[in-house]
Structure formats: structure tokens, C-alpha cells
Enzyme design. Structure first.
Site, short mmCIF file in Angstrom:
data_model
loop_
_atom_site.label_atom_id
_atom_site.label_comp_id
_atom_site.label_asym_id
_atom_site.label_seq_id
_atom_site.Cartn_x
_atom_site.Cartn_y
_atom_site.Cartn_z
CG ASP A 1 0.57 -7.35 3.45
OD1 ASP A 1 -0.01 -8.40 3.12
OD2 ASP A 1 0.07 -6.50 4.20
CB SER B 1 0.08 -2.59 13.09
OG SER B 1 0.16 -2.72 11.69
#
Length: 406
Positions: free
Chosen positions: A127, A181
Site C-alpha cells: 500500500d 489485520s
């Protein structure tokens, strides 16, 4: 970057980004603008406003935007026109959200006069690359602050201690909450970490949040029919819907029938392998249906060329190159191919399976039953033509055989 005066932070209101907000204020002594995007993650976004105010953010510096329609219309639908799939399985649910968030951050930076942007992505993941490639493509001179690459708060314990020391609300951390997560948007939800870091371990059933297990899905199959216009779903079962409404309804149908679970080990752009689990119920249905309508509306060579480009196109999105000139060029070609992708597709949903049971187009079908029939075609197709076709296509092999098979 000591001259930074104002920074736009991609802010969820959770522990990580709340700590980042305070850290930016303390470390850079700058004004912080928060941006929270609703892209269908299924959580309330308004609490982020209250948390930002509690951390001293001015009301005019708090942006909370509903981007669900833009997300599906301008990012998810174009990607599915390409039938994009990474490493043969992953439908790019996390990857496709990042360019939209980056775009809106830069727009807010321009609007508020900010000279920097910041995100909460770690230094190990994809990301950070996706966000920052987007930032630089849209605002080449922007300054980027990536706290996970700068600070020493590299464990959850340190984050919690920092939050407690600075009076940051951490009620979002629930006792007995998910240990994974997770990242969610209207296209998918992902799970990483803890027990999933062992690729030999089967995910626990109670991990999955959007889909029932195929074993517990209804015993009765459900039929659904889509109307396509220029490669996009325009209606479900005769009801016209907006892009976000389409994906919301497909997620409901797919979740009900146990469709869209995925457990993979993928190759991250930064070099490591990572095990992740995904639920993409609506996207799984869309992929099957789109290929079905293309099967009768695309020319053979156009369809095959598109298939050859899938791996490259998918890698561009996975690696963060949505705003690159090569992705835009490929998108223009893909979108041009969709001008004839009109008609309807009927699917059967049953216990984790998406089964195509019908497809047709009144305006653009290239399927000619008079030619395709196994019955007498009354001259529509000359069988004798096949002999010369075969002999010409075998010519190079016959020449080689005479040379080497002596």
C-alpha cells in the site's frame, strides 16, 4: 521536510491513524487535515470526525466523503471490463481502492493549500507504493510523510503506550475483537496476520464475515439475471441500478450462497510472499458473468488479445500504477472493446458456485446458430473449405517432419 506547514492525512479514526495524527502534530509542528473515505467498508465513518476534533483538528480541516459510487463506477467497473485477476486468483480488492484515496487526498491538498500528504501504510506492504505512486503521478512536487518508515513505534504495544500517554481514545480496540489485520471496501474484505502467517494452517470458520460457508449455504439454487451495457452491469433481474447498488446487491447474493472466499499466498511488489484470505462475493459473480457476455459479443482475436493482456494489466493495478500512462493506454483499448458487450447473462448460484446457464444479445451477438448447428446447415458453412485450411496450417509441420523424421 522541516518546512511543512500543512499535511493531509488519510484518516480512519482507528488506533494507527489516530497515533499518526498526534505524531504529525508533535514531530512536524504542522497543521493536519484529516480525510476519511467511505468506500463501502461497512463501518461508520462519522466517529472519525469526533476523534479528529478531540485531537485538535479544526472542523474545516475534517473531510469525510462518500465515494462509493465513484469507487465502483470509475475504478471497479473499468477493472472488471478488463477481467483483471492477479496471479490467476486475486480480484485486486485492496489494490483498486488506493488510487481513489490518493486522488481525493491530492484534491484536498490542492483545495486546502497543503504541501504534504501522509498515510498509515507500513514499510513492508504494497500500500505504501500504491499510495505514493498515486500522489506523485497526480502532484509531482508533493511531499510525502510515511510515519511507519520514520518512527520507532513498530509494535502494537508501543502504539498503545503512545496513545495512552497522549490521551488518544483507543476504544476502537475491543476485547475479543478480530485478531486479524483487515481491510474492507465495497469490493472485498481481506484478512492477514496472526494464525494466517502460517500458510499450512486452515483459516478458522468464524474469521469469515461476509459469506456463509458453502456447506451452510441454501440447499436451493438461486437464479439471477444481469443486463449489460458497454461491458457494465446496468440492471439485476430487470431492476436498473447504479454501480454501487449493483455491487452491494451482488455482495448480498454472493454472501448468502457462500461465494467468493479465497486463500492465497501472493507475491508482493516489495519482494516478499504473503498469505492472505479474501472475501469477494460480488466480484466473483461479476467476473463470471462478464466473461459469459463477452463470449458471444467479442471477436475471437479481440477476446484472445484481451486475455493476453490480463496479467500485465492486473500487475499494474496490484503494483500501484493505476495512474500510469501504460494503464491508461490499455484502458482505452479495453473500453473500446466493450462497445459491443451488450445483452444479458443468467447465472445459477449454489453452495459457493457461480454457474452460467444462459447468455444472449439481441444487438451484438456473434453466435450464429445456423453455422454452429450440428444439424444440417443448408449451405451456411462449406465443410470442404476445412481441408485446405488444415493443409495450409500444417505446412510448416509437414516441412519439418520431412527434414527431421528421416
Amino acid at each position: 521536510m522541516s518546512d511543512i506547514k500543512k499535511v493531509v492525512l488519510a484518516y480512519s479514526g482507528g488506533l494507527d491513524t489516530s497515533v499518526i495524527l498526534k505524531w504529525l502534530q508533535d514531530t512536524y509542528q504542522c497543521e493536519v487535515v484529516t480525510f476519511t473515505a467511505d468506500i463501502g467498508q461497512g463501518e461508520e465513518v462519522e466517529p472519525a470526525r469526533k476523534k479528529a476534533v478531540a485531537l485538535g483538528i479544526k472542523p474545516e480541516n475534517i473531510f469525510i466523503d462518500d465515494l462509493r459510487e465513484e469507487f465502483v463506477r470509475d475504478f471497479v467497473f473499468p477493472m472488471f471490463r478488463a477481467n483483471a485477476i492477479y496471479e490467476g486468483e486475486y480480484l485486486l480488492g485492496t489494490s483498486i481502492a488506493r488510487p481513489l484515496i490518493a486522488k481525493r487526498q491530492i484534491e484536498i491538498a490542492n483545495q486546502t493549500g497543503a504541501d504534504a500528504v501522509s498515510h498509515g501504510a507500513t514499510g513492508k506492504g504494497n500500500d505504501q507504493v500504491r499510495f505514493e505512486l498515486g500522489y506523485y503521478a497526480l502532484k509531482p512536487d508533493v511531499k510525502v510523510i510515511a510515519p511507519w518508515r520514520e518512527w520507532d513505534l513498530l509494535s502494537r504495544e508501543k502504539l498503545l503506550a503512545y496513545a495512552e500517554k497522549n490521551g488518544i481514545d483507543i476504544t476502537k480496540k475491543k476485547s475479543g475483537g478480530s485478531p486479524y489485520s483487515m481491510d474492507a471496501n465495497l469490493l472485498h474484505i481481506s484478512y492477514e496476520g496472526t494464525v494466517l502467517e502460517n500458510p499450512a494452517a486452515e483459516p478458522e470458520e468464524d474469521m469469515w464475515l461476509w459469506t456463509v460457508s458453502p456447506e451452510n449455504a441454501p440447499d436451493q439454487a438461486e437464479y439471477v439475471e444481469f443486463e449489460y451495457k458497454n461491458g457494465d452491469i446496468a440492471a439485476i433481474n430487470g431492476v436498473q441500478m447504479s454501480p454501487a447498488q449493483v455491487l452491494t446487491e451482488l455482495n448480498r447474493l454472493g454472501g448468502k450462497h457462500g461465494i467468493g472466499r479465497l486463500d492465497i499466498v501472493e507475491n508482493r511488489y516489495v519482494g516478499m510472499k504473503s498469505r492472505g484470505c479474501y472475501e469477494t462475493p460480488g466480484g466473483t459473480i461479476m467476473m463470471k458473468a462478464h466473461r459469459a457476455i463477452e463470449s458471444i459479443t467479442l471477436d475471437r482475436e479481440v477476446a484472445h488479445l484481451k486475455d493476453e493482456l490480463i496479467a500485465k494489466y492486473a500487475s499494474l493495478i496490484y503494483n500501484g500504477y493505476w495512474w500510469s500512462p501504460e494503464r491508461k493506454m490499455m484502458q482505452s483499448m479495453i473500453d473500446a472493446s466493450q462497445a459491443t458487450v451488450n445483452g444479458w447473462v443468467r447465472l445459477k448460484l449454489y453452495k459457493g458456485n457461480v454457474i452460467v446457464v444462459g447468455r444472449d444479445s439481441k444487438t451484438d451477438s456473434l453466435f450464429d446458430p445456423n453455422i454452429a448447428t450440428f444439424d444440417e446447415d443448408f449451405g451456411a458453412y462449406n465443410h470442404a473449405d476445412a481441408a485446405g485450411f488444415i493443409r495450409l496450417n500444417s505446412l510448416r509441420m509437414r516441412i519439418a517432419a520431412k527434414l527431421y523424421n528421416k
